[in-house]
Design an enzyme around this catalytic site. Structure first.
Site, PDB file in Angstrom:
ATOM      1  N   THR A 132       0.819  -1.224   0.000  1.00 21.19           N
ATOM      2  CA  THR A 132       0.000   0.000   0.000  1.00 21.19           C
ATOM      3  C   THR A 132       0.849   1.269   0.000  1.00 21.19           C
ATOM      4  OG1 THR A 132      -1.543   1.251   1.379  1.00 21.19           O
ATOM      5  CG2 THR A 132      -0.123  -0.264   2.534  1.00 21.19           C
ATOM      6  N   ASP A 133       0.234   2.380  -0.399  1.00 26.63           N
ATOM      7  CA  ASP A 133       0.905   3.683  -0.315  1.00 26.63           C
ATOM      8  C   ASP A 133       1.075   4.130   1.139  1.00 26.63           C
ATOM      9  OD1 ASP A 133      -1.821   4.194   0.183  1.00 26.63           O
ATOM     10  OD2 ASP A 133      -2.054   5.650  -1.447  1.00 26.63           O
ATOM     11  N   GLU A 134       0.259   3.542   2.059  1.00 29.58           N
ATOM     12  CA  GLU A 134       0.269   4.029   3.444  1.00 29.58           C
ATOM     13  C   GLU A 134       1.610   3.794   4.142  1.00 29.58           C
ATOM     14  OE1 GLU A 134      -3.165   3.480   5.783  1.00 29.58           O
ATOM     15  OE2 GLU A 134      -4.482   3.467   4.054  1.00 29.58           O
ATOM     16  N   TYR A 158      -2.064  -0.520  11.046  1.00 27.48           N
ATOM     17  CA  TYR A 158      -2.198  -1.202   9.747  1.00 27.48           C
ATOM     18  C   TYR A 158      -0.978  -0.906   8.863  1.00 27.48           C
ATOM     19  CZ  TYR A 158      -3.424  -1.645   4.813  1.00 27.48           C
ATOM     20  OH  TYR A 158      -3.378  -1.944   3.467  1.00 27.48           O
ATOM     21  N   LYS A 162       1.944  -3.458   7.408  1.00 29.76           N
ATOM     22  CA  LYS A 162       2.239  -3.648   5.984  1.00 29.76           C
ATOM     23  C   LYS A 162       3.703  -3.301   5.701  1.00 29.76           C
ATOM     24  CE  LYS A 162      -0.212  -4.632   3.001  1.00 29.76           C
ATOM     25  NZ  LYS A 162      -0.619  -5.964   2.461  1.00 29.76           N
TER      26      LYS A 162
HETATM   27  P1  NAD Z   1      -9.901  -7.247   2.063  1.00 26.60           P
HETATM   28  O1  NAD Z   1      -9.893  -6.955   3.516  1.00 26.60           O
HETATM   29  O2  NAD Z   1     -11.107  -6.950   1.258  1.00 26.60           O
HETATM   30  O3  NAD Z   1      -9.591  -8.802   1.846  1.00 26.60           O
HETATM   31  C1  NAD Z   1      -8.585  -9.490   2.540  1.00 26.60           C
HETATM   32  C2  NAD Z   1      -8.762 -10.980   2.272  1.00 26.60           C
HETATM   33  O4  NAD Z   1      -7.704 -11.668   2.961  1.00 26.60           O
HETATM   34  C3  NAD Z   1     -10.082 -11.552   2.795  1.00 26.60           C
HETATM   35  O5  NAD Z   1     -10.636 -12.421   1.838  1.00 26.60           O
HETATM   36  C4  NAD Z   1      -9.659 -12.311   4.045  1.00 26.60           C
HETATM   37  O6  NAD Z   1     -10.517 -13.414   4.332  1.00 26.60           O
HETATM   38  C5  NAD Z   1      -8.257 -12.762   3.675  1.00 26.60           C
HETATM   39  N1  NAD Z   1      -7.418 -13.033   4.841  1.00 26.60           N
HETATM   40  C6  NAD Z   1      -7.257 -12.250   5.949  1.00 26.60           C
HETATM   41  N2  NAD Z   1      -6.407 -12.841   6.811  1.00 26.60           N
HETATM   42  C7  NAD Z   1      -6.000 -13.986   6.223  1.00 26.60           C
HETATM   43  C8  NAD Z   1      -5.109 -15.023   6.608  1.00 26.60           C
HETATM   44  N3  NAD Z   1      -4.466 -14.988   7.798  1.00 26.60           N
HETATM   45  N4  NAD Z   1      -4.905 -16.055   5.772  1.00 26.60           N
HETATM   46  C9  NAD Z   1      -5.569 -16.120   4.584  1.00 26.60           C
HETATM   47  N5  NAD Z   1      -6.423 -15.185   4.171  1.00 26.60           N
HETATM   48  C10 NAD Z   1      -6.639 -14.125   4.977  1.00 26.60           C
HETATM   49  O7  NAD Z   1      -8.627  -6.515   1.477  1.00 26.60           O
HETATM   50  P2  NAD Z   1      -8.412  -5.832   0.067  1.00 26.60           P
HETATM   51  O8  NAD Z   1      -8.920  -4.448   0.113  1.00 26.60           O
HETATM   52  O9  NAD Z   1      -8.849  -6.747  -1.001  1.00 26.60           O
HETATM   53  O10 NAD Z   1      -6.815  -5.724   0.064  1.00 26.60           O
HETATM   54  C11 NAD Z   1      -6.008  -6.748  -0.492  1.00 26.60           C
HETATM   55  C12 NAD Z   1      -4.559  -6.386  -0.306  1.00 26.60           C
HETATM   56  O11 NAD Z   1      -4.294  -5.146  -0.939  1.00 26.60           O
HETATM   57  C13 NAD Z   1      -4.146  -6.214   1.152  1.00 26.60           C
HETATM   58  O12 NAD Z   1      -2.850  -6.747   1.302  1.00 26.60           O
HETATM   59  C14 NAD Z   1      -4.140  -4.719   1.361  1.00 26.60           C
HETATM   60  O13 NAD Z   1      -3.205  -4.348   2.346  1.00 26.60           O
HETATM   61  C15 NAD Z   1      -3.713  -4.233  -0.017  1.00 26.60           C
HETATM   62  N6  NAD Z   1      -4.178  -2.889  -0.362  1.00 26.60           N
HETATM   63  C16 NAD Z   1      -5.505  -2.593  -0.376  1.00 26.60           C
HETATM   64  C17 NAD Z   1      -5.923  -1.318  -0.759  1.00 26.60           C
HETATM   65  C18 NAD Z   1      -7.373  -0.941  -0.824  1.00 26.60           C
HETATM   66  O14 NAD Z   1      -7.675   0.213  -1.136  1.00 26.60           O
HETATM   67  N7  NAD Z   1      -8.295  -1.828  -0.565  1.00 26.60           N
HETATM   68  C19 NAD Z   1      -4.982  -0.349  -1.119  1.00 26.60           C
HETATM   69  C20 NAD Z   1      -3.631  -0.677  -1.042  1.00 26.60           C
HETATM   70  C21 NAD Z   1      -3.238  -1.961  -0.698  1.00 26.60           C
HETATM   71  O1  TDX Z   2     -16.485   6.450   7.617  1.00 24.25           O
HETATM   72  C1  TDX Z   2     -15.449   6.905   7.113  1.00 24.25           C
HETATM   73  N1  TDX Z   2     -15.297   8.248   6.980  1.00 24.25           N
HETATM   74  C2  TDX Z   2     -14.181   8.825   6.476  1.00 24.25           C
HETATM   75  O2  TDX Z   2     -14.090  10.063   6.399  1.00 24.25           O
HETATM   76  C3  TDX Z   2     -14.377   6.059   6.638  1.00 24.25           C
HETATM   77  C4  TDX Z   2     -14.483   4.569   6.749  1.00 24.25           C
HETATM   78  C5  TDX Z   2     -13.265   6.667   6.112  1.00 24.25           C
HETATM   79  N2  TDX Z   2     -13.153   8.008   6.055  1.00 24.25           N
HETATM   80  C6  TDX Z   2     -11.935   8.634   5.492  1.00 24.25           C
HETATM   81  C7  TDX Z   2     -10.621   8.116   6.043  1.00 24.25           C
HETATM   82  C8  TDX Z   2      -9.689   8.264   4.858  1.00 24.25           C
HETATM   83  O3  TDX Z   2      -9.169   9.585   4.811  1.00 24.25           O
HETATM   84  O4  TDX Z   2     -11.924   8.323   4.101  1.00 24.25           O
HETATM   85  C9  TDX Z   2     -10.599   8.058   3.639  1.00 24.25           C
HETATM   86  C10 TDX Z   2     -10.551   6.652   3.096  1.00 24.25           C
HETATM   87  O5  TDX Z   2     -10.744   5.775   4.191  1.00 24.25           O
HETATM   88  P1  TDX Z   2     -10.722   4.180   4.002  1.00 24.25           P
HETATM   89  O6  TDX Z   2     -11.693   3.824   2.935  1.00 24.25           O
HETATM   90  O7  TDX Z   2     -10.870   3.568   5.346  1.00 24.25           O
HETATM   91  O8  TDX Z   2      -9.273   3.952   3.397  1.00 24.25           O
HETATM   92  P2  TDX Z   2      -7.813   4.364   3.925  1.00 24.25           P
HETATM   93  O9  TDX Z   2      -7.786   4.538   5.376  1.00 24.25           O
HETATM   94  O10 TDX Z   2      -7.348   5.516   3.075  1.00 24.25           O
HETATM   95  O11 TDX Z   2      -7.023   3.030   3.536  1.00 24.25           O
HETATM   96  C11 TDX Z   2      -7.272   2.380   2.253  1.00 24.25           C
HETATM   97  O12 TDX Z   2      -6.273   2.669   1.341  1.00 24.25           O
HETATM   98  C12 TDX Z   2      -5.007   2.094   1.554  1.00 24.25           C
HETATM   99  C13 TDX Z   2      -7.412   0.876   2.430  1.00 24.25           C
HETATM  100  O13 TDX Z   2      -8.435   0.597   3.377  1.00 24.25           O
HETATM  101  C14 TDX Z   2      -6.132   0.238   2.822  1.00 24.25           C
HETATM  102  O14 TDX Z   2      -6.263  -1.187   2.863  1.00 24.25           O
HETATM  103  C15 TDX Z   2      -5.104   0.611   1.805  1.00 24.25           C
HETATM  104  O15 TDX Z   2      -3.866   0.100   2.148  1.00 24.25           O
END
Ligand code: NAD
Ligand code: TDX
Length: 373
Positions: A132-134, A158, A162
Site C-alpha cells: 500500500t501507499d500508506e 495497519y 504492511k
Molecule cells: P480485504 O480486507 O477486502 O480482503 C482481505 C482478504 O484476505 C479476505 O478475503 C480475508 O478473508 C483474507 N485473509 C485475511 N487474513 C487472512 C489469513 N491470515 N490467511 C488467509 N487469508 C486471509 O482486502 P483488500 O482491500 O482486497 O486488500 C487486499 C490487499 O491489498 C491487502 O494486502 C491490502 O493491504 C492491499 N491494499 C488494499 C488497498 C485498498 O484500497 N483496498 C490499497 C492498497 C493496498
Molecule cells: O467512515 C469513514 N469516513 C471517512 O471520512 C471512513 C471509513 C473513512 N473516512 C476517510 C478516512 C480516509 O481519509 O476516508 C478516507 C478513506 O478511508 P478508508 O476507505 O478507510 O481507506 P484508507 O484509510 O485511506 O485506507 C485504504 O487505502 C489504503 C485501504 O483501506 C487500505 O487497505 C489501503 O492500504
C-alpha cells in the site's frame, strides 16, 4: 498455475476473475474467510475447473507448505491481509498476526518450496507481494507524490504491519535470492469492496438515507485507483516486472473525502432521486427535516486518530518499464461503482451480518453523527 492468497476479499476476487478472463491459467485461492472474505464474490468462477478454493490461514505454515507441494504454483500472489485502518486502531493484534507473522510464514514456506524446484521452474518462480501507499506516511499539500524510493514512515498499526511485511519480502530477496516483486498501490474502489471503506460505505448509507460519516474536516486527500486498473498492474508486474523491484500503482486521481462523498451523492440524486428511494422499506430518513438531496446526509464526525492527511502516488516507473496506465477516469469508475452497489444490495445485505453492525457501533458510536455538512 498460480497461488493467490486472500482471493475472497475485495481486490483478490477482482484479480482472480480478471485473471481467469485474461490469462486463462489455473488459480488456487487460499483464504481464511475472515469477515472480509466472501466466496460468493467468486460465484462466477465456482464452476470453472481452472479455479480451486482452499480455506486456510497464511499463518498456518504446515498447511501452506502442503498446498505449495500439492499444487506446485509458478507464483504466489499475496493479497491476504487485515486491511482496514480503523479496525487496526481498535484491535491491532490481528494485523500483526496476519500481515507480519502470516507474511513471514508464507515467505518461509515459499522459500522452502522454491529452493527445491529444478530449473527452469526455479528461475521462473515469483513471489508477488501486494502492499500500500500508506507505508510511506503522510504528505503535505505541496509535497511531491510518493516514489519507490520514498522512505517508509508508516503511521497507523495497519500501515506499520504492511511496512513490516514489505521489509521481510525485501529481505528474503536480498538474503536468500527469493524472486520477489512488491507493488504498492493507492486507495482502490470498485465492485465487491466491503462496506466498511469510505466509498462503499458512503454509497450504501446514502442510498438508504443514513448519515454519511466524514472524518475531521473532510479535507484529507486520497488517490483513487479503479480496482480493474490495479489488477492489470499486478498482472503486468507478475509477468514482466523485474525481480527484487517495487512498483507504485496509482490512479492519478487525488480527491478530498468531501469531494468523493459529494460526487457519490450527486450520482445518487440522478440515478435514484430521493422521492423514489424512500419507497424502499430499508430507507431511513435521517433527522427530522425532510431531505431533498443525498448530500444533506453528509455528516462531519470526530476524526480518525493519527489520520494521514494526504497520499499521492508517482506511478511513472510501472508506466515506463511495464507500459501500464490507469485507464479508468475517477468520474466513470465511480459511476460504475455506484451502479454496481445499487444493483447488488443483496450482496451488501449478505456481507453485513450482525458482526458488521457490531463494528459500526464500535467505530461510529462516539463520533457525534449530528454535525451535518
Ligand atoms: P480485504 O480486507 O477486502 O480482503 C482481505 C482478504 O484476505 C479476505 O478475503 C480475508 O478473508 C483474507 N485473509 C485475511 N487474513 C487472512 C489469513 N491470515 N490467511 C488467509 N487469508 C486471509 O482486502 P483488500 O482491500 O482486497 O486488500 C487486499 C490487499 O491489498 C491487502 O494486502 C491490502 O493491504 C492491499 N491494499 C488494499 C488497498 C485498498 O484500497 N483496498 C490499497 C492498497 C493496498
Ligand atoms: O467512515 C469513514 N469516513 C471517512 O471520512 C471512513 C471509513 C473513512 N473516512 C476517510 C478516512 C480516509 O481519509 O476516508 C478516507 C478513506 O478511508 P478508508 O476507505 O478507510 O481507506 P484508507 O484509510 O485511506 O485506507 C485504504 O487505502 C489504503 C485501504 O483501506 C487500505 O487497505 C489501503 O492500504
Amino acid at each position: 498455475m498460480i497461488l493467490v492468497t486472500g482471493g475472497a476479499g475485495f481486490i483478490g476476487s477482482n484479480f482472480i476473475l480478471d485473471w481467469l478472463a485474461t490469462k486463462g491459467t489455473p488459480v488456487v485461492n487460499l483464504d481464511k474467510l475472515t469477515y472480509a472474505g466472501n466466496p460468493a464474490n467468486l460465484a462466477a468462477a465456482a464452476k470453472d475447473d481452472r479455479y480451486v478454493f482452499v480455506k486456510g490461514d497464511i499463518g498456518d505454515r504446515e498447511f501452506v507448505g502442503k498446498i505449495l507441494r500439492e499444487h506446485k504454483p509458478r507464483a504466489v500472489v499475496n493479497f491476504a491481509a487485515e486491511s482496514h485502518v480503523d479496525r487496526s486502531i481498535h484491535g491491532p493484534d490481528a494485523f500483526v498476526q496476519t500481515n507480519v507473522v502470516g507474511t513471514f510464514n508464507l515467505l518461509e514456506e515459499a522459500r522452502a518450496y522454491w529452493s527445491n524446484l529444478k530449473e527452469p521452474e526455479r528461475s521462473d518462480f515469483r513471489f508477488l507481494h501486494v502492499s500500500t501507499d500508506e507505508v510511506y506516511g503522510s504528505l503535505g499539500s505541496n509535497d511531491p507524490a510518493f516514489t519507490e524510493t520514498t522512505s517508509y514512515s508508516p503511521n497507523s498499526p495497519y500501515a506499520a504491519s504492511k511496512a513490516a511485511s514489505d521489509h521481510l519480502v525485501r529481505a528474503y530477496h536480498h538474503t536468500y535470492g527469493l524472486p520477489v516483486i512488491t507493488t504498492n498501490c493507492s486507495n482502490n474502489y470498485g465492485p465487491f469492496q466491503f462496506p466498511e471503506k469510505l466509498i462503499p460505505l458512503a454509497i450504501v448509507n446514502a442510498a438508504r438515507g443514513k448519515p454519511v460519516p466524514v472524518y475531521g474536516d473532510g479535507l484529507n486527500v486520497r488517490d483513487w485507483l479503479y480496482v480493474g486498473d490495479h489488477c492489470a498492474g499486478v498482472r503486468l508486474a507478475l509477468n514482466k516486472g523485474r525481480v527484487g523491484e517495487t512498483y507504485n500503482i496509482g490512479g492519478n486521481a487525488e480527491k478530498t473525502n468531501l469531494e468523493v462523498v459529494q460526487s457519490i451523492c450527486a450520482i445518487l440524486d440522478e440515478l435514484r432521486p430521493l422521492e423514489a428511494a424512500i419507497h424502499d422499506s430499508r430507507f431511513t430518513i435521517h433527522g427530522s427535516k425532510p431531505i431533498t438531496r443525498h448530500s444533506s446526509l453528509v455528516t462531519l464526525v470526530k476524526d480518525r486518530p493519527g489520520h494521514d492527511r494526504r497520499y499521492a502516488m508517482d506511478a511513472r516507473k510501472i508506466e515506463r518499464e511495464l507500459g501500464w496506465r490507469a485507464r479508468e477516469r475517477f468520474e466513470t469508475g465511480l459511476r460504475k461503482t455506484v451502479h454496481w452497489y445499487l444493483d447488488h444490495m443483496d450482496w451488501v445485505d449478505s456481507v453485513t451480518s450482525g458482526a458488521y453492525r457490531d463494528w459500526v457501533e464500535l467505530n461510529y458510536a462516539d463520533r457525534e453523527m449530528g454535525n451535518r455538512k
